[in-house]
Design a protein around this motif. Structure first.
Motif, PDB file in Angstrom:
ATOM      1  N   GLU A  24      45.328  61.799 -26.660  1.00 47.06           N
ATOM      2  CA  GLU A  24      45.348  62.914 -27.174  1.00 47.06           C
ATOM      3  C   GLU A  24      45.010  64.197 -26.183  1.00 47.06           C
ATOM      4  O   GLU A  24      44.433  63.916 -25.254  1.00 47.06           O
ATOM      5  N   VAL A  25      45.705  65.335 -26.624  1.00 53.39           N
ATOM      6  CA  VAL A  25      45.599  66.416 -25.717  1.00 53.39           C
ATOM      7  C   VAL A  25      45.312  67.797 -26.623  1.00 53.39           C
ATOM      8  O   VAL A  25      45.920  67.810 -27.692  1.00 53.39           O
ATOM      9  N   ALA A  26      44.501  68.562 -25.994  1.00 57.90           N
ATOM     10  CA  ALA A  26      44.158  69.624 -26.731  1.00 57.90           C
ATOM     11  C   ALA A  26      44.191  71.055 -25.769  1.00 57.90           C
ATOM     12  O   ALA A  26      43.710  70.741 -24.628  1.00 57.90           O
ATOM     13  N   ILE A  32      42.745  72.303 -20.550  1.00 60.89           N
ATOM     14  CA  ILE A  32      43.502  71.392 -21.251  1.00 60.89           C
ATOM     15  C   ILE A  32      42.316  70.170 -21.429  1.00 60.89           C
ATOM     16  O   ILE A  32      41.738  69.961 -20.319  1.00 60.89           O
ATOM     17  N   ARG A  33      42.229  69.549 -22.418  1.00 65.45           N
ATOM     18  CA  ARG A  33      41.334  68.559 -22.837  1.00 65.45           C
ATOM     19  C   ARG A  33      42.067  67.407 -23.223  1.00 65.45           C
ATOM     20  O   ARG A  33      43.178  67.393 -23.977  1.00 65.45           O
ATOM     21  N   LEU A  45      38.308  64.261 -20.490  1.00 66.09           N
ATOM     22  CA  LEU A  45      38.782  64.929 -19.086  1.00 66.09           C
ATOM     23  C   LEU A  45      39.179  66.188 -19.310  1.00 66.09           C
ATOM     24  O   LEU A  45      39.878  66.538 -20.449  1.00 66.09           O
ATOM     25  N   THR A  46      38.886  67.122 -18.422  1.00 61.88           N
ATOM     26  CA  THR A  46      39.324  68.607 -18.566  1.00 61.88           C
ATOM     27  C   THR A  46      40.115  69.072 -17.401  1.00 61.88           C
ATOM     28  O   THR A  46      39.561  68.584 -16.277  1.00 61.88           O
ATOM     29  N   PHE A  47      41.131  69.642 -17.516  1.00 63.69           N
ATOM     30  CA  PHE A  47      42.018  70.285 -16.579  1.00 63.69           C
ATOM     31  C   PHE A  47      42.223  71.606 -16.611  1.00 63.69           C
ATOM     32  O   PHE A  47      42.441  72.331 -17.816  1.00 63.69           O
ATOM     33  N   ALA A  51      46.552  73.123 -13.292  1.00 59.84           N
ATOM     34  CA  ALA A  51      46.661  71.838 -12.849  1.00 59.84           C
ATOM     35  C   ALA A  51      47.542  70.955 -13.696  1.00 59.84           C
ATOM     36  O   ALA A  51      48.200  69.829 -13.455  1.00 59.84           O
ATOM     37  N   TRP A  52      47.240  71.314 -14.879  1.00 65.70           N
ATOM     38  CA  TRP A  52      47.878  70.463 -16.000  1.00 65.70           C
ATOM     39  C   TRP A  52      49.500  70.663 -16.000  1.00 65.70           C
ATOM     40  O   TRP A  52      50.402  69.774 -16.245  1.00 65.70           O
ATOM     41  N   ALA A  53      49.759  71.960 -15.663  1.00 63.08           N
ATOM     42  CA  ALA A  53      51.219  72.452 -15.759  1.00 63.08           C
ATOM     43  C   ALA A  53      51.919  71.651 -14.453  1.00 63.08           C
ATOM     44  O   ALA A  53      53.097  71.261 -14.444  1.00 63.08           O
ATOM     45  N   GLU A  54      51.091  71.661 -13.273  1.00 64.42           N
ATOM     46  CA  GLU A  54      51.584  70.959 -12.171  1.00 64.42           C
ATOM     47  C   GLU A  54      51.986  69.454 -12.427  1.00 64.42           C
ATOM     48  O   GLU A  54      52.930  68.771 -12.000  1.00 64.42           O
ATOM     49  N   PHE A  55      50.909  68.822 -13.293  1.00 66.95           N
ATOM     50  CA  PHE A  55      51.064  67.453 -13.460  1.00 66.95           C
ATOM     51  C   PHE A  55      52.350  67.062 -14.613  1.00 66.95           C
ATOM     52  O   PHE A  55      52.931  66.338 -14.071  1.00 66.95           O
TER      53      PHE A  55
END
Length: 61
Positions: A24-26, A32-33, A45-47, A51-55
């Motif tokens: 799950e993502v929030a 981003i969690r 995990l937190t980003f 970094a999340w957009a690049e992933f």
């Protein structure tokens, strides 16, 4: 605002099956969690947002 308003809105992928390994993502501001949907009480995990957009871009590319 009460505590309920500050809680993250967790989303599960529409591709998640029943009983599978799902995440799950929030969004929490610019963070981003990510957590295990089968054990949401465990650590997250937190980003940082970039970094999340690049992933995600890497997954699509």
């Amino acid at each position: 605002m009460g505590d309920q308003d500050s809680r993250p809105r967790w989303r599960k992928s529409s591709f998640s099956g029943t009983g599978g390994n799902c995440l799950e993502v929030a969004c929490a501001g610019r963070t981003i969690r990510v957590r295990d949907s089968n054990s949401p009480e465990l650590s997250e995990l937190t980003f940082p947002d970039p970094a999340w957009a690049e992933f995600i871009a890497g997954l699509r590319g």
